[in-house]
Design an enzyme around this catalytic site. Structure first.
Site, PDB file in Angstrom:
ATOM      1  CE  LYS A 134       2.131   7.138   4.756  1.00 49.84           C
ATOM      2  NZ  LYS A 134       3.088   6.142   5.288  1.00 49.84           N
ATOM      3  CD  GLU A 159       6.953   5.783   5.196  1.00 50.83           C
ATOM      4  OE1 GLU A 159       7.119   5.134   4.147  1.00 50.83           O
ATOM      5  OE2 GLU A 159       5.841   6.181   5.571  1.00 50.83           O
ATOM      6  CG  ASP A 167       9.045   0.861   2.323  1.00 51.32           C
ATOM      7  OD1 ASP A 167       8.197  -0.060   2.271  1.00 51.32           O
ATOM      8  OD2 ASP A 167       8.927   1.836   3.089  1.00 51.32           O
ATOM      9  CG  ASP A 202       5.859   2.540   9.657  1.00 62.47           C
ATOM     10  OD1 ASP A 202       5.360   3.345   8.847  1.00 62.47           O
ATOM     11  OD2 ASP A 202       6.153   1.370   9.354  1.00 62.47           O
TER      12      ASP A 202
HETATM   13 MG    MG Z   1       5.439   1.267   5.119  1.00 68.55          MG
END
Ligand code: MG
Ligand code: ADP
Length: 516
Positions: free
Chosen positions: A69, A170, A192, A7
């Site tokens: 990211k 994800e 999330d 992840d």
């Molecule tokens: Mg995350």
């Protein structure tokens, strides 16, 4: 040799593996399950990644890279990067190919190189823990990641010496962690809330099939905004007292954000916390200290609008997918922000049921990526089949800048489709094919993925040539487009522009950083 699952988060990275059928996260030598996705350069010119890089961030804000990211696979001139620049303490420049360059000392690094350094660090971590070389990984990416962002994630892995067996979305990974070994069919929501972004996904699980029905989110809504809200509150009090806003000073700003995050996290488990910062501006007046008490309920008042924004996105996602909240069997909480009591409370109220708390919000995605890795690695009956969906509509530019959709948003992937186009002028011997991504009807509202030219079209009156354009999206969500003139058989495919990135020499053991 095991395949690991990673992840690669905006704030934290987690690596998992399945050993003897048991999914688990790989802990570092201090027993920690996540690694900050942070890279820094010390005064000796050494790069380092992880906990120490994060720990020295507040004394070295311009020499510490975080949130890389958010820049990955993005154009410098794009809206997202332009919006991020004022928020980030380090310098970002425009590289010749319009990708963003991140200044670290005398180096200009690409976000891909920074991500590669983080991946390399977890690769070594896994190798040390498992006592085996690791060459392959499944890496998770946000469901909304476009083609460029996915490609750069793979590229970063290559630089780190990892072959990507599969990119997994994800939320799908989180659902895998939830569904593994349990017989829990039905519809679930994955909520999330991470450091920089919020994502909501609705999935259907049945017979080992994970089907993403809809996704939504905001790439500018996350834990950082909560830290900011606290920092602004404290800065205002400080300013009232000393008539100087600490947010206007780079070092004080970063230290204040760090202290705010610390207090925010404390308030998840206690009712009251002290926000203290000594010598906020040592070079102006060393006697200026910050010492404020913040209660959980004050924090909740400051942050309520951010939580409501997330719930508004949930509402829109359910509405657009035409799914009723009552059909949801379980809510999986992912990401560090879901540990905040206010978030849990509002999610419970909004969904009308308590979320599932058996899944660790920091580890779910890494564990799910590891389960996918195991499934790809084995040909056993514990094979899980994943169906993912396209996050944004893909279209082609037609006359007048109009976008003609070729593959609609939420189409299951992998997917292949062909459409026939023609010319708009007599004897036109070439056509330009521009591919866009987004829900707008006009090119100005969408983002351009690529443009290429198909030449050698047979001389013919307008509207008679038949040009077949094919879109193929593979299991990783990576798109290739081919155009062929069905009469002359001339064909052309998208050229993938390779951003050349160099491997960085990152210290495997973290050096001790000398405080400034
Ligand atoms: Mg995350
Ligand atoms: P990402 O997916 O962006 O890597 P994470 O899921 O690791 O992010 O979430 C990081 C965010 O979660 C940070 O903003 C951090 O402050 C916040 N966070 C972590 N633990 C807690 C906690 N116990 N209470 C409140 N916020 C937390």
């Amino acid at each position: 040799m095991p395949v690991i699952g990673i992840d690669l988060g905006t704030s934290n990275t987690c690596v998992g593996v399945v050993l003897d059928g048991r999914p688990q996260v790989i802990l570092d030598e201090k027993g920690r399950s996540t690694l900050p996705s942070v890279m820094a350069l010390n005064r000796r010119g050494q790069f380092f990644v992880g906990h120490l890089a994060k720990a020295q961030m507040s004394i070295n804000p311009t020499g510490t890279i975080h949130s890389a990211k958010r820049l990955l696979g993005q154009k410098y001139s794009g809206r997202d990067v332009q919006r991020l620049i004022p928020e980030l303490p380090f310098e970002i420049s425009q590289l010749p190919d319009d990708s963003p360059g991140i200044k670290l000392g005398d180096n200009v690094l690409t976000p891909t190189e920074v991500s590669a350094a983080v991946l390399k660090k977890v690769k070594v971590l896994a190798e040390n823990a498992l006592n085996e070389p690791i060459t392959n990984a499944v890496i998770s990416v946000p469901a909304h990641f476009d083609n460029f962002q996915r490609r750069e994630t793979k590229h970063a892995a290559e630089i780190a010496g990892l072959e990507v067996s599969r990119l997994i979305n994800e939320p799908t990974a989180a659902a895998l962690a939830y569904g593994y070994g349990a017989n829990t069919p039905g519809m679930i929501a994955v909520f999330d809330f991470g450091g920089g972004t919020f994502d909501i996904s609705i999935l259907e699980i049945g017979d080992g099939i994970y089907n993403v029905l809809a996704t939504g989110g905001d790439t500018f809504l996350g834990g950082n905004d909560f830290n900011n809200a606290v920092a602004h509150w404290a800065a205002e009090r400080f300013n009232n007292k000393y008539h100087f806003n600490p947010m206007n000073d780079i070092a004080a700003h970063q230290r204040l954000l760090d202290a705010s995050e610390y207090v925010k996290i404390l308030l998840s488990t206690q009712e009251k916390a002290q926000l203290t910062l000594q010598q906020v501006l040592p070079d102006i007046d060393p006697s200026w200290d910050l010492d404020e008490t913040l209660t959980r309920s004050q924090l909740e008042t400051l942050c309520a609008p951010l939580v409501e924004r997330a719930l508004t996105i949930c509402q829109q996602t359910f509405d657009s997918a035409n799914i009723s909240i009552a059909d949801i069997n379980d809510i999986i909480m992912v990401g560090g922000m879901t540990r905040m009591p206010l978030v849990r409370r509002r999610v419970t109220e909004w969904f009308g049921r308590a979320p599932n708390t058996t899944i660790n919000p920091d580890e779910a995605v890494g564990i799910g990526a590891a389960i996918q890795a195991m499934a790809l690695d084995s040909i056993q009956d514990n094979m899980v089949l994943l169906l993912d969906v396209l996050p944004l509509t893909l279209s082609i530019e037609a006359a007048g800048g109009v976008c003609i959709p070729v593959i609609a948003k939420n189409t299951k992937i992998p997917h292949h489709v062909s459409r026939i186009f023609t010319t708009s002028r007599d004897n036109q011997n070439s056509v330009t094919i521009s591919i866009y991504q987004g829900e707008g009807h006009h090119i100005s509202e969408n983002s351009r993925l690529s443009t290429f030219e198909l030449t050698g079209i047979r001389q013919a009156p307008r509207m008679t040539p038949r040009i077949e354009v094919s879109f193929s999206i593979d299991v990783n969500g990576i798109l290739s487009v081919t155009a062929i003139d069905l009469d002359s058989h001339q064909s052309q495919s998208i050229e993938i522009v390779d951003l050349t990135a160099k491997a960085l020499d990152v210290l495997e053991s973290e050096p001790v950083v000398q405080p400034e």
